[in-house]
Design a protein around this motif. Structure first.
Motif, PDB file in Angstrom:
ATOM      1  N   VAL A  14      21.543   0.947 -26.035  1.00 48.51           N
ATOM      2  CA  VAL A  14      21.855  -0.395 -25.529  1.00 48.51           C
ATOM      3  C   VAL A  14      22.280  -1.315 -26.667  1.00 48.51           C
ATOM      4  CG1 VAL A  14      20.858  -2.441 -24.450  1.00 48.51           C
ATOM      5  CG2 VAL A  14      20.373  -0.184 -23.512  1.00 48.51           C
ATOM      6  N   VAL A  17      25.825  -0.535 -27.830  1.00 51.51           N
ATOM      7  CA  VAL A  17      26.846  -1.057 -26.919  1.00 51.51           C
ATOM      8  C   VAL A  17      27.121  -2.527 -27.207  1.00 51.51           C
ATOM      9  CG1 VAL A  17      27.326  -1.606 -24.490  1.00 51.51           C
ATOM     10  CG2 VAL A  17      26.409   0.629 -25.096  1.00 51.51           C
ATOM     11  N   GLN A  18      26.072  -3.277 -27.559  1.00 50.08           N
ATOM     12  CA  GLN A  18      26.252  -4.693 -27.852  1.00 50.08           C
ATOM     13  C   GLN A  18      27.077  -4.930 -29.111  1.00 50.08           C
ATOM     14  OE1 GLN A  18      25.081  -6.764 -25.410  1.00 50.08           O
ATOM     15  NE2 GLN A  18      24.573  -4.773 -24.539  1.00 50.08           N
ATOM     16  N   LEU A  25      34.477  -1.377 -25.855  1.00 46.87           N
ATOM     17  CA  LEU A  25      33.468  -1.782 -24.885  1.00 46.87           C
ATOM     18  C   LEU A  25      33.882  -1.420 -23.464  1.00 46.87           C
ATOM     19  CD1 LEU A  25      30.785  -3.235 -24.349  1.00 46.87           C
ATOM     20  CD2 LEU A  25      32.086  -5.374 -24.197  1.00 46.87           C
ATOM     21  N   VAL A  29      31.486   0.504 -20.865  1.00 45.38           N
ATOM     22  CA  VAL A  29      31.080  -0.076 -19.584  1.00 45.38           C
ATOM     23  C   VAL A  29      31.493   0.844 -18.438  1.00 45.38           C
ATOM     24  CG1 VAL A  29      31.422  -2.011 -18.008  1.00 45.38           C
ATOM     25  CG2 VAL A  29      31.135  -2.431 -20.452  1.00 45.38           C
ATOM     26  N   CYS A  32      29.062   3.757 -18.385  1.00 50.09           N
ATOM     27  CA  CYS A  32      27.771   3.342 -17.841  1.00 50.09           C
ATOM     28  C   CYS A  32      27.848   3.129 -16.329  1.00 50.09           C
ATOM     29  CB  CYS A  32      27.301   2.058 -18.524  1.00 50.09           C
ATOM     30  SG  CYS A  32      26.861   2.251 -20.271  1.00 50.09           S
ATOM     31  N   LEU A  90      34.114  -9.879 -22.766  1.00 50.10           N
ATOM     32  CA  LEU A  90      33.228  -9.240 -23.734  1.00 50.10           C
ATOM     33  C   LEU A  90      31.764  -9.382 -23.321  1.00 50.10           C
ATOM     34  CD1 LEU A  90      32.912  -7.862 -26.532  1.00 50.10           C
ATOM     35  CD2 LEU A  90      32.802 -10.151 -27.518  1.00 50.10           C
ATOM     36  N   HIS A  91      31.339 -10.605 -23.030  1.00 47.34           N
ATOM     37  CA  HIS A  91      29.930 -10.838 -22.714  1.00 47.34           C
ATOM     38  C   HIS A  91      29.569 -10.321 -21.318  1.00 47.34           C
ATOM     39  CE1 HIS A  91      28.990 -13.158 -26.324  1.00 47.34           C
ATOM     40  NE2 HIS A  91      30.158 -13.754 -26.175  1.00 47.34           N
ATOM     41  N   ARG A  94      29.153  -6.554 -21.663  1.00 37.96           N
ATOM     42  CA  ARG A  94      27.877  -6.205 -22.296  1.00 37.96           C
ATOM     43  C   ARG A  94      26.718  -6.328 -21.310  1.00 37.96           C
ATOM     44  NH1 ARG A  94      28.719  -9.447 -28.039  1.00 37.96           N
ATOM     45  NH2 ARG A  94      30.033  -7.869 -29.061  1.00 37.96           N
ATOM     46  N   ALA A  97      26.847  -3.425 -18.842  1.00 36.44           N
ATOM     47  CA  ALA A  97      26.395  -2.182 -19.470  1.00 36.44           C
ATOM     48  C   ALA A  97      24.873  -2.132 -19.537  1.00 36.44           C
ATOM     49  CB  ALA A  97      26.996  -2.054 -20.864  1.00 36.44           C
ATOM     50  N   VAL A  98      24.239  -3.252 -19.881  1.00 35.65           N
ATOM     51  CA  VAL A  98      22.778  -3.296 -19.944  1.00 35.65           C
ATOM     52  C   VAL A  98      22.176  -3.111 -18.553  1.00 35.65           C
ATOM     53  CG1 VAL A  98      20.807  -4.782 -20.446  1.00 35.65           C
ATOM     54  CG2 VAL A  98      22.733  -4.695 -22.027  1.00 35.65           C
TER      55      VAL A  98
END
Length: 214
Positions: A14, A17-18, A25, A29, A32, A90-91, A94, A97-98
């Motif tokens: 995790v 990935v960040q 990314l 993503v 995931c 981008l954010h 992320r 993905a989390v």
């Protein structure tokens, strides 16, 4: 594999990935999301629904409030900026993905092993006077409240989880839901590190050293 080592590897994945750039990314993503759809579809969709307001806030705040070149030339004051749109992607990527990673972890790791891993990772805190059993159950409670569906089954009054003490010689904590009959038993198991666990830990440690030096 030891549940504590699984959690450490999950946390490392995790965190990595960040740190990925936006060019890589997207693939992360997508991978995931595909894994979550294959092995944790219901749970992943439930978590995405719970963070949808946060995703919308990320898109709006970054895309529309970041100064830069207008993405829509005809409506420069109404449309988002190009730089803001990239930051929003981008954010948001992320976060997605989390969310997928959390869904996979909760789906594939049984509840007993999850608590056992949290307990093993928190064991060094015992020297500071922090009982790892209580900390592990608190972390478990947070995960359950995060992934629980607002329209799904409620867990009742969970405060007695934090009041239960382990039995003598055993790390065994029982959580009982109101109206849930016999309730649900959450046992904190003690797992031993095996040969495979040691080899994996050495390989990961060597990879981290190589990555920091390279």
């Amino acid at each position: 594999m030891h549940s504590g080592l699984i959690l450490l590897l999950w946390l490392a994945a995790v965190a990595s990935v960040q740190l990925l750039p936006i060019s890589a990314l997207g693939l992360a993503v997508l991978a995931c999301a595909c894994a979550a759809l294959l092995w944790a579809r219901v749970r992943a969709w439930r978590l995405v629904r719970r963070v949808r307001i946060l995703l919308l806030a990320i898109v709006v705040l970054f895309a529309w409030f970041t100064p830069g070149e207008a993405l829509w030339v005809d409506w420069p004051r109404l449309g988002p900026s190009r730089e803001g749109a990239m930051l929003a992607l981008l954010h948001a990527g992320r976060l997605l993905a989390v969310v997928c990673a959390v869904a996979l972890l909760l789906e594939r790791l049984p509840i007993e092993r999850l608590v056992s891993g949290l307990h093993a990772l928190a064991s060094p805190l015992r020297v500071l006077g922090v009982p790892p059993e209580r900390l592990a159950l608190r972390l478990l409670l947070v995960l359950r409240l995060v992934e629980a569906s607002p329209r799904g089954t409620q867990h009742g009054d969970w405060r007695h989880w934090l009041e239960d003490e382990c039995e003598r010689g055993r790390a065994d904590t029982t959580a009982r839901d109101e109206g849930g009959g016999d309730g649900e038993s959450v046992r904190i198991l003690r797992e031993r590190l095996g040969l495979v666990d040691g080899l994996v830990a050495i390989a990961v440690f060597a990879a981290l050293i190589w990555w920091s030096v390279a």
